[in-house]
Motif scaffolding. Structure first.
Motif, PDB file in Angstrom:
ATOM      1  N   ASN A   1       0.854  -1.187   0.000  1.00 48.53           N
ATOM      2  CA  ASN A   1       0.000   0.000   0.000  1.00 48.53           C
ATOM      3  C   ASN A   1       0.893   1.242   0.000  1.00 48.53           C
ATOM      4  O   ASN A   1       1.638   1.484   0.948  1.00 48.53           O
ATOM      5  CB  ASN A   1      -0.890  -0.017   1.245  1.00 48.53           C
ATOM      6  CG  ASN A   1      -1.855   1.152   1.289  1.00 48.53           C
ATOM      7  OD1 ASN A   1      -1.778   2.084   0.497  1.00 48.53           O
ATOM      8  ND2 ASN A   1      -2.775   1.104   2.230  1.00 48.53           N
ATOM      9  N   VAL A   2       0.798   2.036  -1.080  1.00 47.56           N
ATOM     10  CA  VAL A   2       1.697   3.192  -1.225  1.00 47.56           C
ATOM     11  C   VAL A   2       1.405   4.278  -0.195  1.00 47.56           C
ATOM     12  O   VAL A   2       2.211   5.190   0.002  1.00 47.56           O
ATOM     13  CB  VAL A   2       1.617   3.789  -2.650  1.00 47.56           C
ATOM     14  CG1 VAL A   2       2.082   2.789  -3.683  1.00 47.56           C
ATOM     15  CG2 VAL A   2       0.205   4.280  -2.958  1.00 47.56           C
ATOM     16  N   ASN A   3       0.249   4.201   0.444  1.00 49.96           N
ATOM     17  CA  ASN A   3      -0.108   5.219   1.439  1.00 49.96           C
ATOM     18  C   ASN A   3       0.319   4.838   2.860  1.00 49.96           C
ATOM     19  O   ASN A   3       0.075   5.572   3.806  1.00 49.96           O
ATOM     20  CB  ASN A   3      -1.622   5.465   1.409  1.00 49.96           C
ATOM     21  CG  ASN A   3      -2.078   6.054   0.082  1.00 49.96           C
ATOM     22  OD1 ASN A   3      -1.435   6.948  -0.453  1.00 49.96           O
ATOM     23  ND2 ASN A   3      -3.176   5.552  -0.453  1.00 49.96           N
ATOM     24  N   LYS A   4       0.949   3.679   3.005  1.00 43.65           N
ATOM     25  CA  LYS A   4       1.400   3.236   4.321  1.00 43.65           C
ATOM     26  C   LYS A   4       2.921   3.128   4.319  1.00 43.65           C
ATOM     27  O   LYS A   4       3.504   2.309   3.609  1.00 43.65           O
ATOM     28  CB  LYS A   4       0.772   1.887   4.672  1.00 43.65           C
ATOM     29  CG  LYS A   4       1.097   1.427   6.093  1.00 43.65           C
ATOM     30  CD  LYS A   4       0.408   0.113   6.431  1.00 43.65           C
ATOM     31  CE  LYS A   4       0.754  -0.336   7.844  1.00 43.65           C
ATOM     32  NZ  LYS A   4       0.109  -1.626   8.193  1.00 43.65           N
ATOM     33  N   GLU A   5       3.571   3.946   5.120  1.00 40.78           N
ATOM     34  CA  GLU A   5       5.033   3.984   5.184  1.00 40.78           C
ATOM     35  C   GLU A   5       5.584   2.741   5.896  1.00 40.78           C
ATOM     36  O   GLU A   5       5.042   2.296   6.900  1.00 40.78           O
ATOM     37  CB  GLU A   5       5.467   5.244   5.929  1.00 40.78           C
ATOM     38  CG  GLU A   5       6.959   5.469   5.972  1.00 40.78           C
ATOM     39  CD  GLU A   5       7.301   6.757   6.704  1.00 40.78           C
ATOM     40  OE1 GLU A   5       7.510   7.786   6.041  1.00 40.78           O
ATOM     41  OE2 GLU A   5       7.334   6.729   7.959  1.00 40.78           O
ATOM     42  N   LEU A   6       6.662   2.191   5.335  1.00 45.42           N
ATOM     43  CA  LEU A   6       7.352   1.049   5.942  1.00 45.42           C
ATOM     44  C   LEU A   6       8.708   1.510   6.443  1.00 45.42           C
ATOM     45  O   LEU A   6       9.436   2.224   5.731  1.00 45.42           O
ATOM     46  CB  LEU A   6       7.519  -0.072   4.917  1.00 45.42           C
ATOM     47  CG  LEU A   6       6.220  -0.625   4.297  1.00 45.42           C
ATOM     48  CD1 LEU A   6       6.546  -1.630   3.195  1.00 45.42           C
ATOM     49  CD2 LEU A   6       5.346  -1.268   5.359  1.00 45.42           C
TER      50      LEU A   6
ATOM     51  N   GLN B   1       8.070  -1.394 -15.733  1.00 41.57           N
ATOM     52  CA  GLN B   1       8.809  -1.105 -16.969  1.00 41.57           C
ATOM     53  C   GLN B   1       9.802  -2.209 -17.291  1.00 41.57           C
ATOM     54  O   GLN B   1       9.919  -2.640 -18.447  1.00 41.57           O
ATOM     55  CB  GLN B   1       9.529   0.238 -16.838  1.00 41.57           C
ATOM     56  CG  GLN B   1       8.593   1.440 -16.815  1.00 41.57           C
ATOM     57  CD  GLN B   1       9.315   2.747 -16.513  1.00 41.57           C
ATOM     58  OE1 GLN B   1      10.461   2.758 -16.045  1.00 41.57           O
ATOM     59  NE2 GLN B   1       8.647   3.865 -16.775  1.00 41.57           N
ATOM     60  N   LYS B   2      10.500  -2.714 -16.267  1.00 44.79           N
ATOM     61  CA  LYS B   2      11.496  -3.765 -16.490  1.00 44.79           C
ATOM     62  C   LYS B   2      10.841  -5.061 -16.940  1.00 44.79           C
ATOM     63  O   LYS B   2      11.345  -5.754 -17.836  1.00 44.79           O
ATOM     64  CB  LYS B   2      12.299  -4.003 -15.211  1.00 44.79           C
ATOM     65  CG  LYS B   2      13.471  -4.963 -15.408  1.00 44.79           C
ATOM     66  CD  LYS B   2      14.364  -5.016 -14.181  1.00 44.79           C
ATOM     67  CE  LYS B   2      15.541  -5.971 -14.409  1.00 44.79           C
ATOM     68  NZ  LYS B   2      16.444  -6.018 -13.235  1.00 44.79           N
ATOM     69  N   ILE B   3       9.699  -5.390 -16.344  1.00 47.21           N
ATOM     70  CA  ILE B   3       8.987  -6.616 -16.727  1.00 47.21           C
ATOM     71  C   ILE B   3       8.502  -6.529 -18.166  1.00 47.21           C
ATOM     72  O   ILE B   3       8.632  -7.478 -18.947  1.00 47.21           O
ATOM     73  CB  ILE B   3       7.791  -6.860 -15.770  1.00 47.21           C
ATOM     74  CG1 ILE B   3       8.299  -7.270 -14.384  1.00 47.21           C
ATOM     75  CG2 ILE B   3       6.859  -7.938 -16.322  1.00 47.21           C
ATOM     76  CD1 ILE B   3       7.217  -7.343 -13.337  1.00 47.21           C
TER      77      ILE B   3
ATOM     78  N   THR C   1       8.717   6.637  -2.676  1.00 48.54           N
ATOM     79  CA  THR C   1       9.642   5.519  -2.893  1.00 48.54           C
ATOM     80  C   THR C   1       8.903   4.303  -3.439  1.00 48.54           C
ATOM     81  O   THR C   1       9.346   3.677  -4.415  1.00 48.54           O
ATOM     82  CB  THR C   1      10.358   5.155  -1.583  1.00 48.54           C
ATOM     83  OG1 THR C   1      11.071   6.300  -1.098  1.00 48.54           O
ATOM     84  CG2 THR C   1      11.336   4.011  -1.794  1.00 48.54           C
ATOM     85  N   LEU C   2       7.781   3.958  -2.815  1.00 52.30           N
ATOM     86  CA  LEU C   2       7.014   2.780  -3.244  1.00 52.30           C
ATOM     87  C   LEU C   2       6.433   2.968  -4.645  1.00 52.30           C
ATOM     88  O   LEU C   2       6.421   2.041  -5.455  1.00 52.30           O
ATOM     89  CB  LEU C   2       5.896   2.494  -2.239  1.00 52.30           C
ATOM     90  CG  LEU C   2       6.339   1.964  -0.863  1.00 52.30           C
ATOM     91  CD1 LEU C   2       5.160   1.927   0.087  1.00 52.30           C
ATOM     92  CD2 LEU C   2       6.958   0.576  -1.009  1.00 52.30           C
ATOM     93  N   THR C   3       5.951   4.170  -4.930  1.00 52.01           N
ATOM     94  CA  THR C   3       5.379   4.454  -6.254  1.00 52.01           C
ATOM     95  C   THR C   3       6.439   4.344  -7.338  1.00 52.01           C
ATOM     96  O   THR C   3       6.207   3.775  -8.408  1.00 52.01           O
ATOM     97  CB  THR C   3       4.749   5.861  -6.273  1.00 52.01           C
ATOM     98  OG1 THR C   3       3.745   5.944  -5.256  1.00 52.01           O
ATOM     99  CG2 THR C   3       4.097   6.137  -7.621  1.00 52.01           C
ATOM    100  N   THR C   4       7.618   4.896  -7.073  1.00 54.19           N
ATOM    101  CA  THR C   4       8.720   4.824  -8.043  1.00 54.19           C
ATOM    102  C   THR C   4       9.175   3.376  -8.243  1.00 54.19           C
ATOM    103  O   THR C   4       9.451   2.950  -9.384  1.00 54.19           O
ATOM    104  CB  THR C   4       9.907   5.683  -7.567  1.00 54.19           C
ATOM    105  OG1 THR C   4       9.451   7.003  -7.288  1.00 54.19           O
ATOM    106  CG2 THR C   4      10.993   5.758  -8.642  1.00 54.19           C
ATOM    107  N   LEU C   5       9.251   2.627  -7.163  1.00 51.47           N
ATOM    108  CA  LEU C   5       9.610   1.209  -7.244  1.00 51.47           C
ATOM    109  C   LEU C   5       8.639   0.447  -8.146  1.00 51.47           C
ATOM    110  O   LEU C   5       9.041  -0.320  -9.023  1.00 51.47           O
ATOM    111  CB  LEU C   5       9.576   0.596  -5.837  1.00 51.47           C
ATOM    112  CG  LEU C   5      10.892   0.386  -5.082  1.00 51.47           C
ATOM    113  CD1 LEU C   5      10.599  -0.079  -3.670  1.00 51.47           C
ATOM    114  CD2 LEU C   5      11.790  -0.605  -5.797  1.00 51.47           C
ATOM    115  N   GLU C   6       7.341   0.663  -7.901  1.00 52.48           N
ATOM    116  CA  GLU C   6       6.305  -0.024  -8.679  1.00 52.48           C
ATOM    117  C   GLU C   6       6.430   0.288 -10.165  1.00 52.48           C
ATOM    118  O   GLU C   6       6.348  -0.593 -11.017  1.00 52.48           O
ATOM    119  CB  GLU C   6       4.923   0.396  -8.159  1.00 52.48           C
ATOM    120  CG  GLU C   6       3.769  -0.276  -8.881  1.00 52.48           C
ATOM    121  CD  GLU C   6       2.415   0.231  -8.408  1.00 52.48           C
ATOM    122  OE1 GLU C   6       1.403  -0.205  -8.975  1.00 52.48           O
ATOM    123  OE2 GLU C   6       2.380   1.062  -7.485  1.00 52.48           O
ATOM    124  N   THR C   7       6.666   1.563 -10.488  1.00 52.92           N
ATOM    125  CA  THR C   7       6.785   1.986 -11.890  1.00 52.92           C
ATOM    126  C   THR C   7       7.990   1.337 -12.558  1.00 52.92           C
ATOM    127  O   THR C   7       7.900   0.827 -13.681  1.00 52.92           O
ATOM    128  CB  THR C   7       6.909   3.523 -11.972  1.00 52.92           C
ATOM    129  OG1 THR C   7       5.764   4.122 -11.362  1.00 52.92           O
ATOM    130  CG2 THR C   7       7.005   3.975 -13.423  1.00 52.92           C
TER     131      THR C   7
END
Length: 481
Positions: free
Chosen positions: A392-397, A464-466, A454-460
């Motif tokens: 969940n991009v709205n929950k910080e880890l 793209q790589k896949i 950070t999570l949003t950028t990771l997901e993007t």
């Protein structure tokens, strides 16, 4: 007063039932001279009618009792909807349902290949929603929205923290309503208020394979009213560009209209060969064969393969099985979903609809794939990271957190080459250092916490790589060489 009303209601219903049964009884008596077989048939109908009327009478009695005697006032609509939903739930069929006006509208939009929106093809960039291109003739196009524009706000809400799906969901809506988007272009920011309109959806897209320009790749996202026509247009276009063979990508296609699957299948199958069988609960299966009635004489003779996966269902499976069994086309990917039933809709005046399973469909050789799916001839799949549940991009880890979201974060970082340590769901110091390294390299705030950006950028980046390395498509390319 309430008791009298209830009694009157019952009397009227009882008289109607008696009158209806009496009509059938008189028919039976008048036909007795015609022979025992007619009498048996009609007598059976009378008994079935009596049973049905008894059931309806019970339902009517309960409805009347609840409406007039329940200690709180209850609406007729609520009772009616409850009765309908109760009967449908008794079917234990996930594909039969009573749909509200909104649900009916959404389904009809999907089947018609259109929806209410502004008309932009978009993708997620690192900190905004990026316009790939406006669709010609739509509100976005008329308002001067251009390719590479960044949508930084939608109705005043920042898009930097939004997923792509969320942004698209907000921009879509009822035709005639307004939505305000904030555009950033060449360093300048400005607002555009657009009125949503009917947006046509292109369900078939085509391109030449990046590694082999003689291979045409056609992706079909769903089966709506224009899908077969779009398929023909794509094939004609790719032929002009030099395509000598085709990859038909049915992955994650949930299905749609059966007639479109028949039309498309017929293009690839010789006339007279079976492409589908449909079996209702009474009578022999209806057999559909390839021919001009479906394809208008347009045929595809080039070598073809079809890509499938667990998201390929219904009409996508009809098409895939028809090509496999009646045209010898190979299926590549993973096992399909396995939906072997046919639904139809009954619309009501209040714009609600009953969607009901009316038959099952069989492959050309008579196989029912329900809950079984189609097995590929050649197995291939995306790497396992493609199926990791994105946190969940709205929950910080952060350090010392634990759980499945942390495990997903570790898998994502390791996939991109950042050593996050064991994928055990515990946010260790090693995981923190991997997050810091990722943030530094991607020019994000370096705090060692997996925050929204950070999570949003990771997901993007993972998406793209896949997409850049598709092992299923690579198998298809090898097969078509």
């Amino acid at each position: 007063m309430t008791k009298k009303a209830s009694s009157s209601f019952k009397e009227k219903l009882f008289k109607k039932r008696l009158g209806f049964i009496g009509i059938f009884v008189s028919i039976v008596v008048s036909l007795l001279v015609g022979g025992g077989s007619v009498y048996y048939f009609m007598n059976k109908q009378v008994k079935e009618l009596e049973t049905a009327n008894q059931s309806l009478g019970k339902i009517s009695s309960v409805y009347s009792t609840l409406y007039y005697n329940y200690y709180k006032q209850i609406s007729q609509k609520k009772l009616t909807d409850g009765a309908i939903n109760g009967m449908i739930s008794a079917l234990d069929d996930p594909f039969s349902e009573y749909m509200s006006e909104t649900e009916s509208s959404n389904l009809n939009d999907t089947m018609s290949g259109s929806f209410g929106g502004i008309g932009t093809q978009v993708e997620k960039s690192s900190n905004a929603i990026k316009v790939i291109a406006p669709i010609a003739g739509t509100p976005a196009s008329k308002a001067g929205i251009k390719a590479n524009d960044l949508i930084v706000k939608i109705n005043g809400h920042q898009t930097s923290d939004m997923t792509l799906n969320k942004a698209v969901q907000i921009m879509r809506g009822k035709i005639g309503t307004k939505v305000t988007i904030t555009i950033k272009r060449n360093g300048q920011t400005f607002d555009k208020t657009l009125v949503r309109a009917k947006i046509p959806v292109k369900t078939v897209t085509e391109t030449l394979d990046s590694k082999n320009k003689s291979i045409g790749v056609i992706a079909v996202t769903t089966f709506s009213q224009n899908t077969a026509r779009e398929m023909k247009q794509s094939i004609v276009s790719l032929r002009k560009q030099g395509a000598k063979s085709f990859v038909i990508d049915m992955r994650n296609n949930p299905g749609g209209l059966m007639d479109q699957a028949l039309k498309m299948s017929s293009m690839f199958v010789k006339d007279g060969k079976v492409i589908l069988q449909v079996a209702s609960r009474s009578g022999k299966p209806t057999i559909y064969r390839a021919g001009k009635q479906f394809d208008n004489g347009f045929k595809v003779h080039e070598k073809t393969v079809v890509l499938i996966n667990g998201g390929s269902a219904s009409a996508a499976e009809i098409f895939s099985s028809a090509l496999r069994q009646s045209a010898g086309v190979k299926l590549i990917g993973t096992k399909s979903y396995g939906k072997g039933t046919v639904q139809n809709t009954l619309p009501f005046k209040d714009k609600t609809e009953l969607k009901l399973t009316i038959a099952k469909w069989l492959t050309p050789n008579g196989t029912w794939i329900h809950h079984k799916g189609l097995q590929p001839d050649i197995k291939a799949d995306y790497p396992s990271i493609a199926y990791v549940l994105v946190p969940n991009v709205n929950k910080e880890l952060k350090l010392d957190d634990s759980g499945s979201s942390v495990e997903s974060l570790q898998k994502m970082l390791n996939f991109l080459g950042y050593d996050a340590g064991k994928e055990n769901g515990y946010f260790s110091e090693k995981t923190q250092k991997a997050v810091e390294a990722y943030q530094k390299e991607n020019k994000l705030t370096v705090n060692g916490k997996a925050d929204t950006k950070t999570l949003t950028t990771l997901e993007t980046q993972i998406s793209q790589k896949i997409n850049q390395n598709d092992p299923v498509l690579e198998k298809a390319e090898d097969e078509l060489k």
